[in-house]
Design an enzyme around this catalytic site. Structure first.
Site, PDB file in Angstrom:
ATOM      1  N   ASP A   1       0.631  -0.710  -0.085  1.00 11.41           N
ATOM      2  CA  ASP A   1       0.136   0.091   0.056  1.00 11.41           C
ATOM      3  C   ASP A   1       0.441   1.528  -0.188  1.00 11.41           C
ATOM      4  OD1 ASP A   1      -2.437   1.365   0.401  1.00 11.41           O
ATOM      5  OD2 ASP A   1      -2.360   1.855   2.351  1.00 11.41           O
TER       6      ASP A   1
ATOM      7  N   ARG B   1       0.652   5.211  -4.966  1.00 13.15           N
ATOM      8  CA  ARG B   1       0.043   6.744  -5.001  1.00 13.15           C
ATOM      9  C   ARG B   1       0.585   7.432  -4.586  1.00 13.15           C
ATOM     10  NH1 ARG B   1      -6.291   5.817  -7.084  1.00 13.15           N
ATOM     11  NH2 ARG B   1      -6.485   5.382  -4.661  1.00 13.15           N
TER      12      ARG B   1
ATOM     13  N   THR C   1     -10.386  -6.523  -6.112  1.00 13.35           N
ATOM     14  CA  THR C   1     -11.773  -5.721  -6.626  1.00 13.35           C
ATOM     15  C   THR C   1     -12.096  -4.718  -6.853  1.00 13.35           C
ATOM     16  OG1 THR C   1     -12.576  -6.871  -4.676  1.00 13.35           O
ATOM     17  CG2 THR C   1     -12.381  -8.480  -6.894  1.00 13.35           C
TER      18      THR C   1
ATOM     19  N   ASN D   1      -9.986  -1.703  -6.727  1.00 13.80           N
ATOM     20  CA  ASN D   1      -9.581  -1.837  -8.041  1.00 13.80           C
ATOM     21  C   ASN D   1      -9.936  -1.364  -9.082  1.00 13.80           C
ATOM     22  OD1 ASN D   1      -6.471  -2.872  -5.731  1.00 13.80           O
ATOM     23  ND2 ASN D   1      -7.784  -0.922  -5.508  1.00 13.80           N
ATOM     24  N   PHE D   2     -10.602  -1.797  -9.384  1.00 17.41           N
ATOM     25  CA  PHE D   2     -11.131  -1.593 -10.755  1.00 17.41           C
ATOM     26  C   PHE D   2     -12.135  -0.125 -10.787  1.00 17.41           C
ATOM     27  CE2 PHE D   2     -11.205  -6.732 -11.708  1.00 17.41           C
ATOM     28  CZ  PHE D   2     -10.492  -6.513 -12.592  1.00 17.41           C
TER      29      PHE D   2
ATOM     30  N   ARG E   1       1.741  -5.251   6.622  1.00 15.29           N
ATOM     31  CA  ARG E   1       0.446  -4.245   5.963  1.00 15.29           C
ATOM     32  C   ARG E   1       1.499  -2.607   5.586  1.00 15.29           C
ATOM     33  NH1 ARG E   1      -4.897  -2.324   4.179  1.00 15.29           N
ATOM     34  NH2 ARG E   1      -5.360  -0.238   2.805  1.00 15.29           N
TER      35      ARG E   1
END
Length: 263
Positions: A38, A41, A84, A86-87, A212
């Site tokens: 993570d 971005r 899922t 992220n789509f 994470r």
């Protein structure tokens, strides 16, 4: 002055890393390590770069961390690359990621680290929504490495923890129907082991330890079923900035814990 301080700090950093490495190598390692990658971005945004650049940096860091896992003798690693959810990101970002997945799947099939260390690669998650080119590339990589007996690397792509459990129940019910069992018979005989045998990770040990990055303190659905007794470590650093020292500190934290498994 700043350059001089940086030059002086590098040897000290290396010495600390080596001391930490020796310390951690003496302790127990997780059989199965989960990684939630993570912060790509946010890392790019902080540098004034596009999200695409952040994902590029994230890919290179993933290869680096894979080498650390090999060095530490960790046998099974699961990395969460794309969920899922992220789509739902902007179409141009999703398209860029698809191209990245295609390129890296083709690259990994020829990567000397994968071949020399006998890393078996498997993709877990739903493949609906991915282009035929991406699906063919990941299937080729799986076939290329299916006989490997070194590290087992799961790449969670199109993955959601709830979806995994739903898919497991669906497979279980379809198998039961094929055997002529009624819903009542299935319900009366159903056990947690039955569900576990139909998960994407069936046949592998549950994750002992999950890391994470980015400072977020949540699982977001990662290996929901399998993580019931996992130990967790939340690193307050973005994924592309994750250093070997951070990795070793996480392992040291794991080694200091007493695992009770609910007892």
């Amino acid at each position: 002055m700043v350059r001089r301080l940086l030059a002086l700090s590098r040897p000290l950093y290396w010495l600390y890393e080596q001391r930490l490495l020796r310390e951690v190598k003496r302790g127990p390692m997780p059989r199965h390590l989960g990684l939630i990658l993570d912060g790509n971005r946010r890392y790019a945004r902080a540098l004034g770069l596009s999200p695409t650049k952040g994902h590029e940096f994230g890919v290179q860091k993933a290869y680096e961390v894979l080498e650390w896992c090999l060095e530490m003798g960790i046998k099974t690693v699961t990395v969460w690359v794309f969920s899922t959810d992220n789509f739902k990101r902007p179409p141009e970002e999703v398209e860029t990621l698809m191209n990245l997945f295609l390129r890296e799947a083709e690259r990994m099939a020829e990567d000397h680290r994968i071949l020399e260390h006998q890393v078996r690669v498997r993709f877990i998650g739903r493949r609906e929504g991915f282009s035929p080119e991406v699906v063919r590339a990941i299937e080729r990589l799986e076939r290329r490495t299916e006989g490997h007996r070194g590290m087992f690397l799961n790449i969670a792509l199109g993955y959601g923890g709830r979806e995994e459990i739903v898919d497991a129940v669906k497979r279980l019910l379809l198998e039961a129907e094929a055997r002529g069992l009624s819903p009542k018979e299935v319900a009366e005989g159903l056990t947690p082991e039955d569900i576990a045998r139909h998960l994407y990770t069936a046949g592998l040990p549950d994750p002992d330890f999950i890391i994470r990055t980015s400072g977020e303190i949540r699982l977001s659905g990662f290996l929901l079923w399998q993580s019931a007794y996992s130990e967790f470590y939340f690193a307050d650093v973005l994924w592309p900035e994750f250093r070997k020292i951070d990795f070793l500190r996480a392992l040291r934290s794991y080694q200091a814990r007493e695992r009770r498994f609910g007892r």
